[in-house]
Write an enzyme that holds these catalytic residues in place. Structure first.
Site, PDB file in Angstrom:
ATOM      1  N   GLU A 155       1.265  -1.302  -0.367  1.00 42.73           N
ATOM      2  CA  GLU A 155      -0.057   0.310   0.287  1.00 42.73           C
ATOM      3  C   GLU A 155       0.423   1.169   0.320  1.00 42.73           C
ATOM      4  O   GLU A 155       1.807   1.437  -0.375  1.00 42.73           O
ATOM      5  CB  GLU A 155      -0.589   0.190   0.996  1.00 42.73           C
ATOM      6  CG  GLU A 155      -1.940  -1.014   0.930  1.00 42.73           C
ATOM      7  CD  GLU A 155      -2.740  -1.802   2.430  1.00 42.73           C
ATOM      8  OE1 GLU A 155      -4.008  -0.106   2.449  1.00 42.73           O
ATOM      9  OE2 GLU A 155      -3.074  -1.899   2.732  1.00 42.73           O
TER      10      GLU A 155
HETATM   11  C1  HEC Z   1      -0.432   1.302  -3.974  1.00 43.92           C
HETATM   12  C2  HEC Z   1      -2.360   0.200  -4.008  1.00 43.92           C
HETATM   13  C3  HEC Z   1      -2.898   1.466  -2.572  1.00 43.92           C
HETATM   14  C4  HEC Z   1      -2.991   2.137  -1.574  1.00 43.92           C
HETATM   15  C5  HEC Z   1      -2.082   3.251  -1.244  1.00 43.92           C
HETATM   16  C6  HEC Z   1      -3.433   1.644  -0.412  1.00 43.92           C
HETATM   17  N1  HEC Z   1      -4.113   0.862  -0.201  1.00 43.92           N
HETATM   18 FE1  HEC Z   1      -5.485   0.166   1.346  1.00 43.92          FE
HETATM   19  N2  HEC Z   1      -5.124  -1.552  -0.064  1.00 43.92           N
HETATM   20  C7  HEC Z   1      -4.772  -2.370  -1.185  1.00 43.92           C
HETATM   21  C8  HEC Z   1      -4.841  -3.227  -0.995  1.00 43.92           C
HETATM   22  C9  HEC Z   1      -3.893  -4.642  -2.615  1.00 43.92           C
HETATM   23  C10 HEC Z   1      -5.356  -4.259   0.049  1.00 43.92           C
HETATM   24  C11 HEC Z   1      -5.936  -4.924  -0.088  1.00 43.92           C
HETATM   25  C12 HEC Z   1      -4.016  -6.334   0.668  1.00 43.92           C
HETATM   26  C13 HEC Z   1      -4.567  -7.667   1.145  1.00 43.92           C
HETATM   27  O1  HEC Z   1      -5.784  -7.105   1.457  1.00 43.92           O
HETATM   28  O2  HEC Z   1      -3.355  -8.204   1.644  1.00 43.92           O
HETATM   29  C14 HEC Z   1      -5.803  -2.735   0.161  1.00 43.92           C
HETATM   30  C15 HEC Z   1      -6.187  -3.114   1.369  1.00 43.92           C
HETATM   31  C16 HEC Z   1      -7.052  -1.697   2.264  1.00 43.92           C
HETATM   32  C17 HEC Z   1      -7.864  -2.118   3.438  1.00 43.92           C
HETATM   33  C18 HEC Z   1      -8.984  -2.883   3.848  1.00 43.92           C
HETATM   34  C19 HEC Z   1     -10.518  -3.089   2.907  1.00 43.92           C
HETATM   35  C20 HEC Z   1     -10.836  -4.763   3.386  1.00 43.92           C
HETATM   36  O3  HEC Z   1     -11.909  -3.975   3.935  1.00 43.92           O
HETATM   37  O4  HEC Z   1     -10.620  -5.180   3.412  1.00 43.92           O
HETATM   38  C21 HEC Z   1      -8.771  -0.423   4.118  1.00 43.92           C
HETATM   39  C22 HEC Z   1      -9.675  -0.001   4.590  1.00 43.92           C
HETATM   40  C23 HEC Z   1      -7.103  -0.042   3.270  1.00 43.92           C
HETATM   41  N3  HEC Z   1      -6.800  -0.373   2.648  1.00 43.92           N
HETATM   42  C24 HEC Z   1      -7.416   1.392   3.292  1.00 43.92           C
HETATM   43  C25 HEC Z   1      -6.416   2.207   2.731  1.00 43.92           C
HETATM   44  C26 HEC Z   1      -5.473   3.517   3.824  1.00 43.92           C
HETATM   45  C27 HEC Z   1      -6.167   4.403   4.838  1.00 43.92           C
HETATM   46  C28 HEC Z   1      -4.579   4.169   2.540  1.00 43.92           C
HETATM   47  C29 HEC Z   1      -3.543   5.293   3.123  1.00 43.92           C
HETATM   48  C30 HEC Z   1      -2.946   4.888   4.330  1.00 43.92           C
HETATM   49  C31 HEC Z   1      -4.398   3.015   1.641  1.00 43.92           C
HETATM   50  N4  HEC Z   1      -5.018   1.524   2.049  1.00 43.92           N
HETATM   51  C32 HEC Z   1      -3.086   2.971   0.497  1.00 43.92           C
HETATM   52  C33 HEC Z   1      -3.980  -1.226  -1.646  1.00 43.92           C
HETATM   53  C34 HEC Z   1      -3.629  -0.146  -1.446  1.00 43.92           C
END
Ligand code: HEC
Ligand code: HEC
Length: 348
Positions: A155
């Site tokens: 992320e």
């Molecule tokens: C480069 C892409 C990317 C960025 C930037 C990113 N995410 Fe994500 N996010 C993902 C991915 C891919 C997953 C799932 C990963 C897994 O399940 O292993 C995820 C999962 C999540 C989830 C879980 C959702 C669920 O219902 O399970 C949340 C909430 C979330 N991110 C919030 C954030 C927040 C807040 C930020 C900034 C601080 C952020 N993400 C930055 C790609 C990103």
């Protein structure tokens, strides 16, 4: 002719036999019992007006109460700010795009490590109403999830110390944090707390389906109403249920067929919950995703392997229910799934 009868007989038996099987596969976290739907209070249910609604496996949601608007506004600002990433080139919104259903529409998230397998970005809307976070449910609290989202290389890939220094160097944040968090100021706890508050605010209420459940019968088209009946009668609602239409249990992907052998090859992320618990039983087990706004979040599944909702429904029917369903039924279910889009989310 005779052969056909035998085939139909066998199909009918498989059809009937699959009901107890699917139910038998249901597990709630530690394989205890099927969650009761009516006491799902984390979803902040409206006081239910009719007995009929209590019997529905799916429930409406309401705007979250007691949110601190100042924290939500600060969290929103952090969510949209690229300066939080080490190179200043991505924000949370780069992957969870607020104006595109909360996803990036990539099958393989930008930051994912290809050697672990393809991982699809889940939606950010209504995510706060899930019982665990990430496809394998490894985060048990929203705070743990935000911490991971900020620091994980998949992320944001930020380093806490650098991140806090960056924020401290921005006058606007200094002012906002000392106003909102007079005791902690800019700290790990307050950054997490603000982002958690923002996530909690992202609940989409008043979808046509919610209005329908609350008594507005023509909020759904006749096709969508048929689709909802099929969603229940085929057994989709055994897993996608409650106020979030999912997000409250772990289930095998491939209850009735080996999805992973058919897709091949298998990567680390495909092991699902096994990566968290190490239990054989948890191989290929995933958190059941919420279907709210699902029409806006293609591609589908943890591996982003399927491009259209229609295909996703067909895959579910084959691998979770053990029988392909007629394309016309799949289309009706898709029409119903469109009614789960929150107003103003686009798409309708
Ligand atoms: C480069 C892409 C990317 C960025 C930037 C990113 N995410 Fe994500 N996010 C993902 C991915 C891919 C997953 C799932 C990963 C897994 O399940 O292993 C995820 C999962 C999540 C989830 C879980 C959702 C669920 O219902 O399970 C949340 C909430 C979330 N991110 C919030 C954030 C927040 C807040 C930020 C900034 C601080 C952020 N993400 C930055 C790609 C990103
Ligand atoms: C035995 C439990 C179970 C049943 C029954 C079930 N699902 Fe699912 N569903 C899941 C799980 C688990 C996933 C996540 C699979 C993955 O990506 O790893 C999922 C994923 C989905 C997705 C993709 C969501 C996304 O954001 O990628 C859709 C759409 C869906 N299901 C619809 C349906 C429909 C329609 C039915 C009935 C025909 C159905 N499901 C039946 C457990 C179930």
């Amino acid at each position: 002719m005779k052969n056909n009868n035998v085939i139909y007989g066998v199909l009918l038996l498989l059809f009937l036999a699959s009901f107890p099987w699917v139910l038998g596969q249901m597990s709630h976290d530690d394989d205890t019992s099927i969650p009761t739907i009516i006491d799902a209070d984390p979803f902040n249910l409206p006081r239910l007006p009719s007995v009929q609604l209590i019997n529905e496996p799916l429930q409406p949601v309401r705007k979250p109460r007691n949110l601190n608007e100042e924290k939500v506004a600060l969290g929103r600002r952090l969510f949209l700010d690229k300066r939080l990433s080490p190179r200043g080139d991505i924000s949370c919104d780069s992957c969870h795009r607020l104006n595109e259903g909360g996803v990036d529409h990539r099958s393989h998230a930008l930051g994912g490590d290809p050697s672990r397998g393809s991982i699809n970005t889940p939606g950010i809307y209504n995510s706060a109403n899930n019982f665990r976070w990430y496809w394998d449910g490894r985060a048990e609290t929203l705070e743990a999830q935000v911490d991971e989202s900020l620091t994980s290389l998949t992320e944001m890939g930020a380093d806490w110390q650098e991140l806090l220094e960056t924020l401290a160097s921005i006058a606007e944040y200094q002012a906002m944090f000392s106003q909102t968090y007079p005791e902690n100021g800019i700290s790990k706890e307050s950054v997490i707390d603000a982002l958690v508050a923002f996530e909690r605010s992202l609940i989409t209420v008043d979808a046509p389906f919610d209005r329908y459940l609350l008594g507005e019968k023509n909020a759904l088209t006749p096709e969508q109403q048929n689709g909802y009946q099929l969603f229940k009668s085929y057994g989709c609602s055994a897993c996608h249920q409650g106020g979030n239409i999912g997000g409250n249990m772990f289930q095998l992907f491939g209850v009735m067929g080996d999805y992973f052998a058919d897709r091949n090859p298998i990567f680390e992320v495909d092991m699902g919950r096994f990566n968290v618990t190490g239990k054989d039983d948890d191989r290929h087990r995933f958190r059941v995703p919420s279907l709210r706004n699902v029409a806006l979040t293609a591609p589908y599944f943890h591996d982003g392997s399927v491009a259209t909702l229609e295909q996703a429904v067909m895959v579910m029917a084959s691998y979770q229910l053990g029988r392909p369903i007629p394309i016309d039924d799949a289309r009706l279910i898709v029409a119903f799934l469109h009614s789960l889009n929150g107003p103003g989310m686009g798409g309708e």
